[in-house]
Scaffold this active site. Structure first.
Site, mmCIF file in Angstrom:
data_model
loop_
_atom_site.group_PDB
_atom_site.id
_atom_site.type_symbol
_atom_site.label_atom_id
_atom_site.label_comp_id
_atom_site.label_asym_id
_atom_site.label_seq_id
_atom_site.Cartn_x
_atom_site.Cartn_y
_atom_site.Cartn_z
ATOM 1 N N HIS A 77 -23.702 69.839 1.232
ATOM 2 C CA HIS A 77 -22.704 69.113 2.126
ATOM 3 C C HIS A 77 -21.358 69.265 1.642
ATOM 4 O O HIS A 77 -20.505 68.523 2.261
ATOM 5 C CB HIS A 77 -23.259 67.549 2.362
ATOM 6 C CG HIS A 77 -24.308 67.053 3.323
ATOM 7 N ND1 HIS A 77 -24.179 67.255 4.676
ATOM 8 C CD2 HIS A 77 -25.730 66.957 3.141
ATOM 9 C CE1 HIS A 77 -25.302 66.739 5.341
ATOM 10 N NE2 HIS A 77 -26.163 66.887 3.980
ATOM 11 N N LYS A 122 -12.094 58.406 9.176
ATOM 12 C CA LYS A 122 -12.898 59.165 8.332
ATOM 13 C C LYS A 122 -12.687 58.590 6.871
ATOM 14 O O LYS A 122 -11.770 57.717 6.689
ATOM 15 C CB LYS A 122 -12.776 60.727 8.319
ATOM 16 C CG LYS A 122 -11.398 61.037 8.219
ATOM 17 C CD LYS A 122 -11.163 62.615 8.500
ATOM 18 C CE LYS A 122 -11.395 63.126 9.854
ATOM 19 N NZ LYS A 122 -12.539 63.730 10.135
ATOM 20 N N ARG A 123 -13.702 59.033 6.102
ATOM 21 C CA ARG A 123 -13.315 58.474 4.411
ATOM 22 C C ARG A 123 -12.047 59.036 3.941
ATOM 23 O O ARG A 123 -11.584 60.360 4.387
ATOM 24 C CB ARG A 123 -14.450 59.295 3.667
ATOM 25 C CG ARG A 123 -14.307 58.985 2.251
ATOM 26 C CD ARG A 123 -15.799 59.513 1.466
ATOM 27 N NE ARG A 123 -16.493 60.670 1.811
ATOM 28 C CZ ARG A 123 -15.826 61.724 1.251
ATOM 29 N NH1 ARG A 123 -15.355 61.661 0.072
ATOM 30 N NH2 ARG A 123 -16.173 63.049 1.324
ATOM 31 N N LYS A 171 -9.044 65.543 3.259
ATOM 32 C CA LYS A 171 -9.094 65.205 4.626
ATOM 33 C C LYS A 171 -7.667 64.958 5.303
ATOM 34 O O LYS A 171 -7.349 64.876 6.403
ATOM 35 C CB LYS A 171 -9.953 63.814 4.961
ATOM 36 C CG LYS A 171 -11.399 64.171 4.807
ATOM 37 C CD LYS A 171 -12.285 63.135 4.794
ATOM 38 C CE LYS A 171 -13.620 63.055 4.361
ATOM 39 N NZ LYS A 171 -14.489 64.175 5.407
ATOM 40 N N THR A 212 -18.504 65.284 11.650
ATOM 41 C CA THR A 212 -19.356 64.779 12.889
ATOM 42 C C THR A 212 -18.503 64.044 13.840
ATOM 43 O O THR A 212 -18.765 63.826 15.039
ATOM 44 C CB THR A 212 -20.620 64.147 12.419
ATOM 45 O OG1 THR A 212 -20.488 63.111 11.490
ATOM 46 C CG2 THR A 212 -21.633 65.265 11.905
ATOM 47 N N LYS A 247 -18.126 63.686 17.798
ATOM 48 C CA LYS A 247 -18.253 62.251 18.561
ATOM 49 C C LYS A 247 -16.933 62.161 19.385
ATOM 50 O O LYS A 247 -17.040 61.779 20.601
ATOM 51 C CB LYS A 247 -18.336 61.252 17.740
ATOM 52 C CG LYS A 247 -19.726 61.268 16.884
ATOM 53 C CD LYS A 247 -19.502 60.336 15.614
ATOM 54 C CE LYS A 247 -20.689 60.641 14.597
ATOM 55 N NZ LYS A 247 -20.356 59.736 13.182
#
Length: 847
Positions: free
Chosen positions: A389, A581-582, A587, A689, A693
């Site tokens: 991952h 998100k985290r 990110k 993901t 969504k």
């Protein structure tokens, strides 16, 4: 409070239409559902209220009604569970055993109602009892069993496995406390215990009769058998008891109900009576307290040696319990033996957290079953598969040899033996190539001598998969090129997916009703490719109007939640720009922040500047020890508050950071999003993901060519997505020649101004250098994730977003096509691929 978030997003009149449409679709001649009479369900609710909870209509609290309703629904699920397990046992089926340290399940009540076909009956029954359906749902707390995408993916996979009738059991840990409950104090993230289990949950069943006892610590001694053969023996161990808790996982439109089995740790001897009688009251329960700590909290802080030790013990505890349990299941059938174990058992490692299962199964075979090494290794490599991952080398788990030796001395011996044989294989393939051996060795000799859990997982698995096409390609080219050459064909891709049941049918009932009415059926919830039928309506003005009216209604609901949670008034007419998100540097939430600062500065310098009003919505948690991530959170909060209260910009910008991001909060944000921020540095995000969504719910993506963004772009079309920034190849080239972030800073006047602004005391006049940590990471810290290099392209791309949003017909068309064209990203498709290409797992229909 946050607990009311879901009800506030689902109270509008449009949902009544959704419920009616859903019920009608399910009662059609082609419906796969059995719709239980509401009177029957009402009777069950009242029975549990009285005889399980000992409440009457006068004393019952809303929480009692929720538990009673859940128990009434659970009756139907458990009946199906018994049928499912009976069918699987009678047919001695091949099963998948999914090992994951996380399952981000969210709330289960509504998803169970949808999956069992009892939703309409429950609404009617509760209405007849005078109970508000949505307030009842808000009594449930999100299960604290996961953190981010890894755990949410596992939850989606469980849903798809049951829906597609694949025999499967998920294994994990029954955490008493989740990651943490997040609040903001003066902009700072403050962590509180996530006591999700404080009131229990009606969805689990304790199975103390299936307890497992496992050894830990101790030492290894050599003993000789009666033939003079030396055999290692693990002795002087302590013991831990694992108590299983089962959560049934109901499939959608099918009778199959699979299991999620979670292990809670207990001491083998819970009470020392002699110590207690001698007055040592604390000592009498010390062992119990220590052992129960193992399943106490998700992800203990592993910055300390004690934290590292606890985390490794957690991992061993859950895989050792799980392996014993699945072996027991296998040998329950008289037809089974170790000879057909690989034919009946598939074990998937969800990341490296369960990787210690490899030496544990080897230990069972070698030490307990006296199996020869080659045969044991053959069994191991046939049953294990491994999902990677991450592309970040620093995120690949390693445990120090010293720690491993103290906790699992026999397992360390086995790992060394595996590595010795691996080195022999490499020598045969590449004679004398020391670098190949160094790259492939499971034992890392550089720095602190460590065990590489990713290497162990790759070597022991018959299949290794990435989670997006780009990710898998980079795994083979950059992260594991030697392994790919050594094991041709072992690496393959399985692009992630999401369950359309929770992430459209459940969380967006308005849009679900429109889709069902337009397509004339609800089959799309089991076959997401059927949403392609919406394409022909994408240019229809009436359909566009209806689609965007639903988006607006969802934005009204989210605006109400934002007002309640953050005290900020936002306009649902603005563009809702969402990054949830985290919180991690790669990110790049701080890239988003720089763009917000740029827009704010432009408006201050030109108050009449014509821009589309924006509401920037953030949701994220930062790891407690991740100082830079926490500094970015505070910067967003403090700067956002300043912007929100500045009358000079006429409310054209609003910034909100919703606290305590979790599944139930995501279910409120995602249906309301116009723009989906997927802006990680190219080559760093494995898949994502959240991008799937948001696109499924009609949000347009702004993103880099990273992770699954690449495949989303291929599906929705270039004109329906906003792509910017450096590609993987350009990122590599820039790093190769030597990236100097100050060059970008110096030559871009606006960028230089906002970076300096960020590092100044302007937003915190009584505090020096509040955000200097973030600023330094961009300039003096080398900007490892190329925020400054991508800023101008990102800003220009947002100008394209602004232009397109002004043309509401064009935006509506693109939003509809995003919903229509992301069928590929159903977790049903992903699971079918795993079943066919990795697990060799046949579906088994339960009648």
């Amino acid at each position: 409070m946050a607990s009311s978030s879901k009800s506030k997003s689902k109270k509008a009149t449009a949902e009544k239409t959704a419920a009616a449409s859903t019920a009608a679709a399910r009662q059609g001649t082609d419906s796969p559902f059995d719709v239980t009479d509401s009177a029957q369900l009402k009777e069950g609710i009242l029975r549990h209220l009285t005889y399980t909870l000992a409440r009457d209509l006068k004393t019952a609290q809303l929480s009692d009604w929720w538990i009673a309703t859940s128990l009434a629904v659970r009756e139907h699920i458990l009946a199906r569970l018994i049928d499912t397990q009976g069918t699987h046992n009678d047919n001695n089926v091949r099963r998948l055993y999914y090992l994951s340290l996380e399952y981000l399940m969210g709330r289960l009540t509504e998803s169970n109602l949808y999956n069992t076909g009892l939703n309409a009956a429950a609404r009617d029954a509760l209405a007849g009892l005078g109970i508000d359906y949505h307030k009842l749902l808000d009594q449930e707390t999100d299960m604290g069993l996961g953190n981010g995408g890894l755990g949410r993916l596992a939850a989606c996979f469980l849903d798809s496995l049951a829906t597609l009738d694949y025999p499967a059991i998920g294994y994990g840990i029954h955490y008493e406390f989740g990651l943490f409950r997040q609040e903001f104090v003066n902009g700072y993230q403050v962590e509180y215990p996530d006591s999700w289990m404080i009131n229990g949950t009606p969805w689990e069943v304790a199975r103390p009769e299936n307890r497992i006892t496992i050894p830990i610590y101790g030492r290894v001694e050599n003993v000789f058998d009666d033939r003079g053969n030396c055999r290692p023996r693990w002795v002087d161990t302590k013991t831990i008891v694992g108590i299983p808790y089962d959560i049934p996982i109901a499939g959608f439109g099918t009778k199959t109900v699979n299991l999620l089995r979670l292990w809670s740790s207990r001491a083998a001897s819970e009470f020392d009576l002699q110590a207690f009688n001698a007055g040592g009251y604390v000592e009498a329960v010390r062992e119990k307290a220590v052992m129960e700590t193992i399943s106490k909290v998700l992800y203990p802080n592993d910055k300390t040696e004690n934290g590292k030790e606890l985390r490794l013990i957690q991992q061993y505890f859950f895989v050792a319990c799980s392996l014993r349990d699945l072996i027991r299941r296998h040998f329950r059938s008289p037809e089974n033996s170790w000879d057909n174990f690989p034919a009946k058992v598939a074990i998937q490692l969800n990341d490296t957290h369960p990787a210690v299962a490899v030496p544990e199964l080897m230990r069972v075979l070698l030490d307990d079953e006296n199996t020869p090494w080659d045969r044991a290794w053959d069994i191991v490599t046939k049953v294990f598969g491994y999902t990677n991952h991450t592309l970040l080398p620093e995120a690949l788990e390693k445990w120090s040899v010293a720690l491993f030796e103290r906790i699992l001395p026999r397992h360390l011996q086995i790992i060394y033996d595996i590595n010795t044989r691996l080195m022999q294989t490499i020598e045969a393939r590449w004679p004398g190539d020391v670098e190949k051996k160094r790259a492939c060795s499971i034992i890392d000799e550089q720095g602190v001598k460590s065990v590489r859990m990713a290497g162990l997982s790759v070597v022991a698995s018959h299949a290794v998969n990435g989670v997006a096409a780009l990710h898998t390609d980079l795994l083979k080219k950059h992260l594991f090129p030697e392994y790919d050459a050594l094991f041709p064909g072992r690496f393959q891709n399985k692009t992630n997916g999401i369950t359309p049941r929770r992430w459209l049918l459940d969380c967006n009932p308005r849009l679900s009703a429109l889709i069902t009415a337009t397509l004339g059926h609800e089959k799309w919830a089991r076959d997401l490719d059927l949403l392609r039928g919406l394409e022909k309506h994408a240019g229809d003005a009436a359909f566009q109007k209806e689609f965007m009216a639903i988006k607006h209604a969802n934005k009204v609901d989210l605006a109400g939640l934002i007002k309640t949670e953050c005290g900020v008034e936002v306009s649902p007419d603005a563009l809702f720009d969402v990054q949830i998100k985290r919180l991690h540097e790669y990110k790049r939430q701080h890239l988003n922040l720089l763009h917000i600062l740029a827009l704010y500065r432009r408006l201050l310098q030109n108050p009449s500047l014509d821009i589309v009003p924006r509401v920037f919505v953030f949701g994220a948690k930062a790891a407690p020890g991740y100082d830079l991530a926490k500094n970015i959170i505070r910067a967003i909060n403090i700067i956002g508050s300043h912007i929100n209260h500045d009358p000079r910009i006429g409310g054209k910008l609003k910034v909100v950071f919703l606290p305590n991001y979790r599944v139930s909060l995501a279910e409120c944000i995602i249906p309301a999003a116009d723009l989906s921020e997927q802006i990680s540095t190219a080559g760093k995000e494995a898949s994502g993901t959240g991008n799937m969504k948001l696109a499924l719910n009609g949000a347009l993506t702004i993103g880099t060519l990273d992770g699954a963004n690449v495949e989303i772009k291929e599906e929705v079309g270039d004109e329906n997505i906003f792509i910017f920034g450096l590609t993987v190849e350009e990122v590599e080239a820039l790093h190769a020649k030597g990236y100097r972030p100050r060059e970008y800073y110096e030559r871009d006047e606006e960028l230089r101004a906002i970076v300096d602004w960020l590092g100044s005391n302007y937003f915190t006049p009584s505090e020096n250098g509040a955000f200097a940590l973030t600023q330094r990471s961009l300039l003096d810290g080398g900007d490892p994730f190329l925020v400054l290099a991508d800023f101008r392209a990102y800003s220009d791309c947002h100008a394209r977003v602004d232009k397109k949003y002004r043309d509401q017909a064009a935006w509506a068309r693109s939003a509809i096509l995003n919903t229509a064209r992301v069928g590929k990203f159903s977790s049903d498709r992903t699971i079918r691929e795993y079943a066919a290409q990795i697990w060799n797992l046949p579906a088994v229909k339960v009648d």
